[in-house]
Design a protein around this motif. Structure first.
Motif, PDB file in Angstrom:
ATOM      1  N   MET A   1     -16.207  43.895   4.815  1.00 42.35           N
ATOM      2  CA  MET A   1     -14.142  43.765   4.545  1.00 42.35           C
ATOM      3  C   MET A   1     -13.931  43.915   2.836  1.00 42.35           C
ATOM      4  SD  MET A   1     -12.426  40.165   5.444  1.00 42.35           S
ATOM      5  CE  MET A   1     -12.326  40.588   7.474  1.00 42.35           C
ATOM      6  N   VAL A   6      -7.152  43.354   4.378  1.00 43.21           N
ATOM      7  CA  VAL A   6      -6.557  42.324   5.298  1.00 43.21           C
ATOM      8  C   VAL A   6      -5.450  41.826   5.016  1.00 43.21           C
ATOM      9  CG1 VAL A   6      -6.979  39.679   4.627  1.00 43.21           C
ATOM     10  CG2 VAL A   6      -8.746  40.992   4.004  1.00 43.21           C
ATOM     11  N   PHE A  11      -4.655  36.932   8.577  1.00 42.16           N
ATOM     12  CA  PHE A  11      -5.657  35.958   7.888  1.00 42.16           C
ATOM     13  C   PHE A  11      -5.923  34.635   7.498  1.00 42.16           C
ATOM     14  CE2 PHE A  11      -8.528  34.435   4.844  1.00 42.16           C
ATOM     15  CZ  PHE A  11     -10.065  35.100   4.521  1.00 42.16           C
ATOM     16  N   ALA A 137      -8.506  35.500   0.941  1.00 46.53           N
ATOM     17  CA  ALA A 137      -9.548  36.603   1.447  1.00 46.53           C
ATOM     18  C   ALA A 137     -10.583  36.898   0.423  1.00 46.53           C
ATOM     19  CB  ALA A 137      -9.340  38.418   2.298  1.00 46.53           C
TER      20      ALA A 137
END
Length: 273
Positions: A1, A6, A11, A137
């Protein structure tokens, strides 16, 4: 990732759901915040203010002796008089009901314990939320599971002074953070194939709980690849109450880099919203 992959809204929404579910368990009527006492049992029957009966640790396991006007409910059956719970395995728990409360009978660090849980406990009724870093993230890291040839027993300390826990470790999790490669000793995560690491870092005792944090990691793929989402670095029950016997991280799991993600010091320990 990668950060570019994202959906930030999704998220954040998933992280909020994760924390909400954690808090629901923590503050449930018989969750950890409902515990009113941590009683270490010995061979002599002893009464406690927060549970009926006289409790003892015997060769046949934990035994309770109930007075004529006392009773417990075990597996839906009312019990009176003398009742033996049998030998309880390490880190196992059994529960007996009385009124709106339950008595947890457990074994921790080779000792039998009794922990009554009352819904009206002030720690539970006053609970509002756990402070946490905003989900980001950038704290999601790729890693690799490095298995041992065979599981190794690892002895760690506990939140209770003098107590030790022994866990089998299947291996270590390797990842890069702060320009360096780190390896954390991993334990069984509870779910099939899942892992769990206990750790401290540069924020411990500053913005996050000093003794420990826990991170659940999904099962490694066929190549041993794993994902570490430090946004889900979670407090253990000892972050909220002294009536917990939580394990401490092994020495190699004490990071010096600051992991500014996950749950922070609880309000109950002087944390800030």
């Amino acid at each position: 990732m990668t950060v570019h992959d994202v959906d930030e809204v999704a998220f954040a929404r998933e992280w909020e759901r994760w924390q909400r579910e954690r808090e629901e368990v923590l503050a449930a009527p018989h969750g950890f915040l409902a515990i009113t006492g941590l009683h270490w049992l010995d061979p002599g029957p002893t009464r406690f203010d927060d549970a009926p009966g006289a409790w003892s640790s015997t060769p046949e396991g934990v035994v309770v002796e109930l007075a004529e006007d006392e009773e417990l409910t075990v597996d839906g059956v009312t019990v009176r008089g003398r009742y033996a719970f049998g030998v309880i395995g390490e880190r196992d728990s059994l529960y007996a009901g009385f009124g709106d409360a339950v008595a947890e009978v457990a074994r921790r660090g080779g000792h039998d314990i009794l922990r009554p849980r009352h819904p009206g406990n002030a720690l539970r009724t006053a609970f509002t939320a756990t402070p946490a870093y905003a989900p980001d993230a950038r704290w999601v890291r790729d890693g690799r599971f490095v298995p041992f040839d065979r599981p190794r027993p690892v002895t760690v300390g506990a939140a209770v002074e003098g107590l030790e826990h022994v866990y089998d470790s299947p291996g270590q999790v390797e990842f890069e953070l702060g320009g360096a490669v780190h390896r954390l000793t991993a334990f069984d995560g509870g779910s099939p194939g899942g892992l769990m690491v206990l750790f401290t870092d540069g924020t411990s005792g500053v913005t996050t709980y000093a003794a420990n944090r826990a991170l659940q990691i999904g099962p490694p793929d066929a190549g041993g690849r794993v994902t570490l989402d430090f946004n889900r670095a979670a407090n253990l029950p000892c972050a909220y109450t002294d009536l917990a016997t939580c394990p401490l991280p092994p020495a190699e799991n004490r990071l010096t880099v600051a992991v500014e993600a996950g749950e922070r010091i609880p309000l109950e320990r002087g944390g800030r919203p």
